[in-house]
Write an enzyme that holds these catalytic residues in place. Sequence first.
Site, PDB file in Angstrom:
ATOM      1  N   TYR A  93       0.830  -1.200   0.000  1.00  0.00           N
ATOM      2  CA  TYR A  93       0.000   0.000   0.000  1.00  0.00           C
ATOM      3  C   TYR A  93       0.868   1.255   0.000  1.00  0.00           C
ATOM      4  CZ  TYR A  93      -4.420   2.408   1.240  1.00  0.00           C
ATOM      5  OH  TYR A  93      -5.562   3.177   1.255  1.00  0.00           O
ATOM      6  N   SER A 185       1.477  -7.906   1.759  1.00  0.00           N
ATOM      7  CA  SER A 185       0.442  -6.986   2.213  1.00  0.00           C
ATOM      8  C   SER A 185      -0.546  -6.700   1.074  1.00  0.00           C
ATOM      9  CB  SER A 185       1.077  -5.718   2.775  1.00  0.00           C
ATOM     10  OG  SER A 185       0.128  -4.945   3.455  1.00  0.00           O
ATOM     11  N   GLN A 186      -0.665  -5.443   0.625  1.00  0.00           N
ATOM     12  CA  GLN A 186      -1.540  -5.190  -0.526  1.00  0.00           C
ATOM     13  C   GLN A 186      -1.119  -6.056  -1.712  1.00  0.00           C
ATOM     14  OE1 GLN A 186      -3.051  -1.171  -2.361  1.00  0.00           O
ATOM     15  NE2 GLN A 186      -1.056  -1.606  -3.243  1.00  0.00           N
ATOM     16  N   ASP A 273       0.402  -9.285  13.927  1.00  0.00           N
ATOM     17  CA  ASP A 273       0.210  -8.295  12.864  1.00  0.00           C
ATOM     18  C   ASP A 273      -0.977  -7.389  13.190  1.00  0.00           C
ATOM     19  OD1 ASP A 273      -0.172  -6.894  10.505  1.00  0.00           O
ATOM     20  OD2 ASP A 273       0.059  -8.643   9.207  1.00  0.00           O
ATOM     21  N   HIS A 302       3.700  -6.930  11.063  1.00  0.00           N
ATOM     22  CA  HIS A 302       3.295  -6.918   9.655  1.00  0.00           C
ATOM     23  C   HIS A 302       4.460  -7.155   8.694  1.00  0.00           C
ATOM     24  CE1 HIS A 302       0.593  -6.367   6.373  1.00  0.00           C
ATOM     25  NE2 HIS A 302       1.179  -5.278   5.930  1.00  0.00           N
TER      26      HIS A 302
END
Length: 333
Positions: A93, A185-186, A273, A302
């Site tokens: 992100y 992640s994203q 996370d 994370h």
Amino acid sequence: MPLTDLPLEQLLAYRPEVDAPADLDAFWAGTLAAARAAGGSARLLPVEGSPLTGVDVWDVRFPGWRGEPVAGWLLAPRGAPGPLPVVVEYLGYSQGRGLPLEHLLYPAAGWAVFVMDSRGQGHETPDAHEGPAAQWVGGFMTKGVDAPQHHYYRRLYADAVRAVDFVRGLDGLVDPGRVVVAGNSQGGGVALAVAALADGLVAGAMVNVPFLQHFRRSVEIAGDGPYPEVAEYLRFHTPGAVERTFRTLSYFDGVNLAARAGAPALFSVALMDPVCPPSTVYAAYHRYAGPKEMAVWPFADHAGGRAAQLDRQLRWLARLTGHAGADGVDQRP
């Protein structure tokens, strides 16, 4: 960083009921058909004078949503005999494609890598679409959230599938039968979505600490990262906006898409996370229809497994394809 979610024994059994929209398949079939029908041409320019003497680098523009040019980097180990397997990497992100020297891992292991810029998040691929309802809070979670056809992630997912189309067309350089999608992640959430939406076109997916999963629970419990954007958006809206918002997001939820993915997948989850709650990762993992395995990092936030996860990914790729590295040594453990 404390544990942020359910203990592992409950995560292993966590299979929530999440309703997919009745027209989910039709929505995505129409979206991808429109993206491909828009056409557009790709451009690959060799990067001259790079200090990366062992790697060839190309500056890329390929046609994404509505044929709009999307930036990327293509890197391949210099002198390696083709066609090469390729990792298509999607980004976290607010990240752009950065510099080529940030993407040397896979070429060092004998693979090509294609890094896709995220529209509107980097500095080289704009996203001018707003739709009738402009974004209310910063970020991308509520951009076009009034309806699925307006939402930001419709365009980003379409770009990501078109990136697979692009690399599969690189005759002689890339082996179209060994295209693996990946991201953190994203990027992990996008990789999962592409594994579903381009099922049959990818050989595998590496889905690390994925964002964009189980939106309702994520918005309710995530204490950090982008999910709170949705809570902020809804905080000052009428109750009717809540169901409308989550209905829009359901078209982009990896939990709904995972059942449509058949390629082998390597997931990872971090049990501390605060950005992507572990239960939301397991909700998608349990729905994933293809062969799968999970790397669990009990004390990670994370950032996940960091370099240890990268090592696991390279070994998993070697088992998946049997590909020898740039030095000709078989990398299978």
